[in-house]
Design a protein around this motif. Sequence first.
Motif, PDB file in Angstrom:
ATOM      1  N   ILE A  45      57.311   8.237   7.027  1.00 25.65           N
ATOM      2  CA  ILE A  45      58.012   7.168   7.729  1.00 25.65           C
ATOM      3  C   ILE A  45      59.423   7.623   8.070  1.00 25.65           C
ATOM      4  N   ASP A  46      59.803   7.451   9.335  1.00 26.54           N
ATOM      5  CA  ASP A  46      61.187   7.672   9.757  1.00 26.54           C
ATOM      6  C   ASP A  46      61.861   6.317   9.893  1.00 26.54           C
ATOM      7  N   LEU A  47      62.998   6.186   9.249  1.00 26.76           N
ATOM      8  CA  LEU A  47      63.778   4.954   9.329  1.00 26.76           C
ATOM      9  C   LEU A  47      65.032   5.214  10.148  1.00 26.76           C
ATOM     10  N   ASP A  48      65.387   4.241  10.993  1.00 27.85           N
ATOM     11  CA  ASP A  48      66.667   4.380  11.699  1.00 27.85           C
ATOM     12  C   ASP A  48      67.703   3.425  11.109  1.00 27.85           C
ATOM     13  N   ASP A  49      67.366   2.866   9.967  1.00 25.31           N
ATOM     14  CA  ASP A  49      68.234   1.867   9.349  1.00 25.31           C
ATOM     15  C   ASP A  49      68.251   2.089   7.835  1.00 25.31           C
ATOM     16  N   ASP A  50      69.414   2.448   7.314  1.00 24.03           N
ATOM     17  CA  ASP A  50      69.546   2.663   5.872  1.00 24.03           C
ATOM     18  C   ASP A  50      69.252   1.408   5.066  1.00 24.03           C
ATOM     19  N   GLY A  51      69.318   0.245   5.733  1.00 24.50           N
ATOM     20  CA  GLY A  51      69.111  -1.015   5.026  1.00 24.50           C
ATOM     21  C   GLY A  51      67.668  -1.285   4.653  1.00 24.50           C
ATOM     22  N   THR A  52      66.740  -0.532   5.245  1.00 25.65           N
ATOM     23  CA  THR A  52      65.324  -0.737   4.918  1.00 25.65           C
ATOM     24  C   THR A  52      65.012  -0.034   3.608  1.00 25.65           C
ATOM     25  N   SER A  53      64.569  -0.800   2.625  1.00 22.74           N
ATOM     26  CA  SER A  53      64.354  -0.220   1.301  1.00 22.74           C
ATOM     27  C   SER A  53      62.945   0.326   1.156  1.00 22.74           C
ATOM     28  N   VAL A  54      62.826   1.295   0.277  1.00 16.99           N
ATOM     29  CA  VAL A  54      61.507   1.831  -0.065  1.00 16.99           C
ATOM     30  C   VAL A  54      60.624   0.709  -0.621  1.00 16.99           C
ATOM     31  N   ASP A  55      61.237  -0.196  -1.396  1.00 13.20           N
ATOM     32  CA  ASP A  55      60.468  -1.310  -1.956  1.00 13.20           C
ATOM     33  C   ASP A  55      59.825  -2.157  -0.862  1.00 13.20           C
ATOM     34  N   ALA A  56      60.543  -2.372   0.242  1.00 13.51           N
ATOM     35  CA  ALA A  56      59.990  -3.175   1.339  1.00 13.51           C
ATOM     36  C   ALA A  56      58.788  -2.478   1.964  1.00 13.51           C
ATOM     37  N   LEU A  57      58.871  -1.155   2.049  1.00 16.72           N
ATOM     38  CA  LEU A  57      57.754  -0.386   2.616  1.00 16.72           C
ATOM     39  C   LEU A  57      56.547  -0.432   1.689  1.00 16.72           C
ATOM     40  N   ILE A  58      56.789  -0.295   0.401  1.00 13.22           N
ATOM     41  CA  ILE A  58      55.693  -0.333  -0.569  1.00 13.22           C
ATOM     42  C   ILE A  58      55.080  -1.741  -0.621  1.00 13.22           C
ATOM     43  N   ALA A  59      55.922  -2.769  -0.485  1.00 18.43           N
ATOM     44  CA  ALA A  59      55.408  -4.149  -0.442  1.00 18.43           C
ATOM     45  C   ALA A  59      54.512  -4.353   0.771  1.00 18.43           C
ATOM     46  N   GLU A  60      54.912  -3.794   1.910  1.00 20.52           N
ATOM     47  CA  GLU A  60      54.079  -3.914   3.114  1.00 20.52           C
ATOM     48  C   GLU A  60      52.760  -3.156   2.934  1.00 20.52           C
ATOM     49  N   MET A  61      52.813  -2.008   2.300  1.00 17.37           N
ATOM     50  CA  MET A  61      51.577  -1.268   2.019  1.00 17.37           C
ATOM     51  C   MET A  61      50.645  -2.100   1.144  1.00 17.37           C
ATOM     52  N   ASP A  62      51.191  -2.804   0.168  1.00 17.91           N
ATOM     53  CA  ASP A  62      50.386  -3.707  -0.673  1.00 17.91           C
ATOM     54  C   ASP A  62      49.733  -4.782   0.191  1.00 17.91           C
ATOM     55  N   GLU A  63      50.550  -5.394   1.082  1.00 19.31           N
ATOM     56  CA  GLU A  63      50.054  -6.440   1.979  1.00 19.31           C
ATOM     57  C   GLU A  63      48.884  -5.932   2.816  1.00 19.31           C
ATOM     58  N   LEU A  64      48.980  -4.698   3.245  1.00 21.21           N
ATOM     59  CA  LEU A  64      47.952  -4.106   4.105  1.00 21.21           C
ATOM     60  C   LEU A  64      46.709  -3.700   3.308  1.00 21.21           C
TER      61      LEU A  64
END
Length: 74
Positions: A45-64
Amino acid sequence: MMKKVELVAEDISCNHCKMTIEKGISNVDGVSSVTVDIDAKSVSIDLDDDGTSVDALIAEMDELGYPAKLVQSS
Ligand SMILES: [Cu+2]
């Protein structure tokens, strides 16, 4: 600042998984690109925003439906 995150999810097995994850993760705020490697079971994953946390990405992976672990972030 660009940031890269690599996750691994053991349940990635086919092109359907790849498409589901690439579509879902690309909708998370701050994500500029996402690439799933089916063989490696990895999500790059490439992020263009430092504000996006790894936790948010892992939470979305859980959702999926793909519980994921962090491999590395930079
Ligand atoms: Cu699949």
